[in-house]
Design a protein around this motif. Structure first.
Motif, mmCIF file in Angstrom:
data_model
loop_
_atom_site.group_PDB
_atom_site.id
_atom_site.type_symbol
_atom_site.label_atom_id
_atom_site.label_comp_id
_atom_site.label_asym_id
_atom_site.label_seq_id
_atom_site.Cartn_x
_atom_site.Cartn_y
_atom_site.Cartn_z
ATOM 1 N N VAL A 164 1.902 2.234 -3.379
ATOM 2 C CA VAL A 164 0.855 2.923 -4.140
ATOM 3 C C VAL A 164 0.719 4.368 -3.674
ATOM 4 C CG1 VAL A 164 -1.565 2.871 -4.844
ATOM 5 C CG2 VAL A 164 -0.363 0.739 -4.440
ATOM 6 N N ILE A 217 0.854 -1.204 0.000
ATOM 7 C CA ILE A 217 0.000 0.000 0.000
ATOM 8 C C ILE A 217 0.883 1.245 0.000
ATOM 9 C CG2 ILE A 217 -1.929 1.186 1.095
ATOM 10 C CD1 ILE A 217 -2.517 -1.300 2.649
ATOM 11 N N LEU A 270 -7.884 5.366 -7.464
ATOM 12 C CA LEU A 270 -6.947 5.040 -6.383
ATOM 13 C C LEU A 270 -7.516 5.461 -5.028
ATOM 14 C CD1 LEU A 270 -3.531 5.868 -8.040
ATOM 15 C CD2 LEU A 270 -4.438 3.638 -7.435
ATOM 16 N N GLU A 280 -9.351 -5.049 -4.497
ATOM 17 C CA GLU A 280 -8.452 -3.904 -4.335
ATOM 18 C C GLU A 280 -7.291 -4.003 -5.318
ATOM 19 O OE1 GLU A 280 -9.707 -5.608 -1.884
ATOM 20 O OE2 GLU A 280 -10.890 -4.127 -0.788
ATOM 21 N N SER A 329 -4.992 11.100 -2.563
ATOM 22 C CA SER A 329 -5.626 11.241 -3.869
ATOM 23 C C SER A 329 -6.662 12.357 -3.851
ATOM 24 C CB SER A 329 -6.311 9.936 -4.272
ATOM 25 O OG SER A 329 -5.525 8.835 -3.954
ATOM 26 N N LEU A 375 -3.840 6.722 1.552
ATOM 27 C CA LEU A 375 -4.025 6.534 0.109
ATOM 28 C C LEU A 375 -5.270 7.287 -0.354
ATOM 29 C CD1 LEU A 375 -3.298 5.260 -2.545
ATOM 30 C CD2 LEU A 375 -4.431 3.172 -1.842
ATOM 31 N N ALA A 383 -9.784 2.821 -4.051
ATOM 32 C CA ALA A 383 -9.043 1.661 -3.548
ATOM 33 C C ALA A 383 -8.626 1.891 -2.099
ATOM 34 C CB ALA A 383 -7.823 1.401 -4.425
ATOM 35 N N VAL A 387 -6.421 -1.259 -8.229
ATOM 36 C CA VAL A 387 -5.146 -0.524 -8.277
ATOM 37 C C VAL A 387 -4.439 -0.797 -9.597
ATOM 38 C CG1 VAL A 387 -2.849 -0.390 -7.284
ATOM 39 C CG2 VAL A 387 -4.827 -0.378 -5.795
#
Lengths: 167, 483
Positions: free
Chosen positions: A148, A145, B109, B14, B136, B132, B112, B18
């Protein structure tokens, strides 16, 4: 006794330097105090037998991130920065809130008891291969994660900074 | 070293999303027509939705990630809100010359990240999923680079978001120090085994969590960022982040409080009750004086976070199901209302867009959007036979059953206040004349098909759930059974 002495030295330095960082009027001074702050944090890690993390702290924070900070500061109009008001009007409220929180932390932490969990090998903690092994096995999912998240940061930087502004 | 490779089936949705988003980033280089990019991202979301449906319940990565009915329910909310946000985005971006493929990648994203949050069974995974999602959304908020307001929105959201993340991390580190573990269910057993329930440090950690999650769902007194960020961000992004990240915040909050900290239930209810009441008060009262529709809806979204908190406060499985039910209904009615704002968007004259006065006389000039807005406003107020009424009804009913009558009384009181500003929009549309020389930019006939689809879906859902809520309720009830 000696470990305590070391800890208090670093703790006091970190606190004092942090205050210096946020109170300097000249941003360049702030950044330079921050450099010293990062080295002291690295010292604290070293003292915890976490050599790996201490080295990363020096290379990544004191090295890379601080240089970036300096670049950003160089883009500022320093004379204007110094001439302007440093604090907003409500700084006294903010200070008292933070002081209150700090007091609360000190009081509650009298009751802090560290969990007697499965012993982490302290000598292992500083080893790069021990950290690497953990990242690729037990913490594989968080590790992925994180990758990402870093990618999103790159995409975001490009999206926000590189596109041409319309006239 | 005996390391067994983890079972990847539970993370399939997920992982697919991604990878799909990354692939889209590459494909987009060769796509000239950005509508095609939007279409591909919709297809990706649909397939993800299907994989969520077909993924069996399970735990993987040593218990860091768990798929259950609860997480799947939330994932549907996220996918739905992302899909609707994508559908309403196209024209808005085109009118501002900011149509770029990265926009869709970032939405995917972010989705996700939310899905990881909903499934996270470990404090570390929760934090990373949250970052995350948040990172975004920060970029999306500042996507209209030439507009100062959009820049301001992104910067404010980023700085305050980073600040709230620090609180979350502090809370996590305290829990780790006390229990030596970050797995939610093991934290719970460690707390009860070593008798930490009355430890003030644990209570500090709880407070830190309340601050961090309170920020994410925009609950007072951590709501200050919401009006400015919602106003400045591109309207489709506002629609997205007033629904998705908020629902994700609630998903995590319920799991942390009910699983990891369930032995502290008395403590966190005491903390959350005043926060819920304050949130409803601040949201509904300040919304009264707003002249900008996006700011008004921002305060309304703060108020709705207060209502949803009531479901969490009850702490029962039924209460959580009422909260989930409310969140999905809120997703429909809020995105519907924002779609109308987008239809009326003037694009080329940003200064006069989003004013509440634009709604004056709308019923005469554009009867269909006006009528749809009427439905959404009724639903946000909670007037039967709309879904908003059903959502509130079940929330309040469960809270009364759990003994929180005074919270419900406050909620009803503030709902009555909210009628004033929601129905003011209706009054503007139906009882006032259009302003001189102000011609709303668009009508249903010139609105793109994609926005029409979203409006049809949201309006139908709001009415259908209002009349026949049983199916949704049963689904929410099943999903909340894990508590």
């Amino acid at each position: 006794m000696l470990p305590k002495l070391f800890f208090f030295y670093f703790a006091a330095m970190i606190t004092g330097l942090s205050v210096l960082v946020v109170t300097r009027k000249n941003p360049v001074h702030s950044v330079l105090w921050m450099l010293l702050l990062f080295f002291n944090i690295a010292g604290l890690y070293l003292f915890l037998n976490a050599e790996m993390i201490a080295i990363i702290q020096v290379i990544v924070y004191a090295g890379a991130i601080l240089v970036l900070f300096l670049f950003v500061v160089l883009l500022l109009d320093l004379k204007k920065e110094i001439a302007g008001e440093q604090y907003t009007d409500i700084w006294s409220i903010a200070v008292s809130l933070v002081a209150g929180l700090f007091l609360l932390v000190i009081i509650t932490f009298q009751a802090f008891e560290i969990a007697d969990s499965e012993p982490v090998m302290l000598s292992d903690l500083g080893q790069p291969d021990a950290i690497g092994r953990m990242l690729y096995t037990e913490y594989l999912f968080p590790f992925e994660i994180t990758s990402v998240i870093l990618l999103v940061a790159i995409i975001g930087a490009i999206v926000l900074a590189k596109r041409k502004l319309k006239e | 070293m005996n390391f067994q490779f983890p079972d990847l089936t539970p993370v399939l949705p997920e992982a697919f999303l991604v990878l799909g988003a990354l692939l889209l980033l590459l494909i987009d280089l060769s796509i000239k027509n950005k509508n095609a990019t939007a279409f591909i991202s919709l297809v990706l979301l649909m397939v993800t939705g299907f994989t969520v449906y077909s993924t069996p319940s399970g735990v993987t990565f040593g218990g860091m990630f768990s798929v259950d009915a609860y997480s799947s329910f939330f994932k549907y909310i996220f996918i739905l809100s992302a899909a609707m946000a994508i559908l309403v985005s196209g024209r808005y971006l085109r009118w501002r010359n900011e149509e770029h493929g990265e926009y869709y990648t970032l939405i995917l994203l972010s989705t996700a990240g939310m899905m990881i949050m909903a499934s996270a069974a470990d404090l570390i995974t929760i934090y990373l999923g949250l970052e995350l999602m948040a990172l975004s959304t920060y970029v999306l908020a500042g996507f209209i680079r030439g507009e100062v307001k959009s820049n301001e929105s992104a910067l404010k959201y980023f700085l305050l978001g980073a600040f709230s993340s620090a609180f979350l991390l502090y809370g996590i580190s305290l829990i780790y120090g006390l229990t030596g573990i970050t797995r939610l269910n093991l934290v719970a057993s460690a707390i009860s085994e070593s008798g930490l329930v009355d430890n003030p440090v644990l209570f500090m950690a709880l407070l830190m969590f309340v601050v961090a999650f309170g920020f994410k769902v925009a609950a007072a007194p951590f709501h200050m960022w919401a009006p400015d960020v919602y106003e400045g961000a591109p309207t489709p992004v506002t629609a997205f982040m007033s629904v998705g990240p908020k629902a994700a915040g609630f998903a995590v909050m319920a799991r942390v409080f009910l699983v990891a900290l369930h032995s502290l239930q008395a403590d966190w209810t005491t903390v959350l009750v005043p926060i819920a009441i304050l949130t409803m008060a601040v949201g509904n009262i300040i919304a009264l004086s707003q002249q900008n529709i996006k700011r008004m809806l921002a305060y309304s979204s703060i108020a709705h976070a207060g209502y949803a908190l009531i479901g969490l406060i009850t702490g029962t499985s039924a209460g959580i199901s009422a909260m989930m039910n409310y969140l999905i209904i809120y997703a429909f009615m809020n995105i519907g209302a924002f779609s109308i704002v987008i239809i009326l968007d003037k694009g080329r004259v940003p200064a006069s867009s989003d004013r509440l006065d634009n709604f004056k006389g709308l019923a005469k000039t554009h009867p269909v959007p006006a009528f749809l807005m009427l439905i959404f406003m009724f639903s946000l107020t909670g007037i039967p036979p709309t879904a908003g009424f059903m959502g509130k009804f079940y929330l309040f009913m469960n809270a009364v059953e759990a003994g929180y009558t005074f919270v419900v009384l406050a909620a009803v009181f503030f709902s009555v206040i909210s009628a004033y500003f929601y129905l003011r929009v209706v009054k503007f549309m139906y009882m006032e004349e259009p302003e001189e020389g102000e011609i709303p930019a668009a009508s249903m006939s010139t609105a793109p098909v994609s926005i029409t689809i979203v409006l049809a879906v949201t309006a139908l859902a709001v009415l259908l759930i209002g009349v026949y809520p049983e199916a949704l309720l049963a689904m929410a009830k099943n999903s909340a059974l894990i508590f």
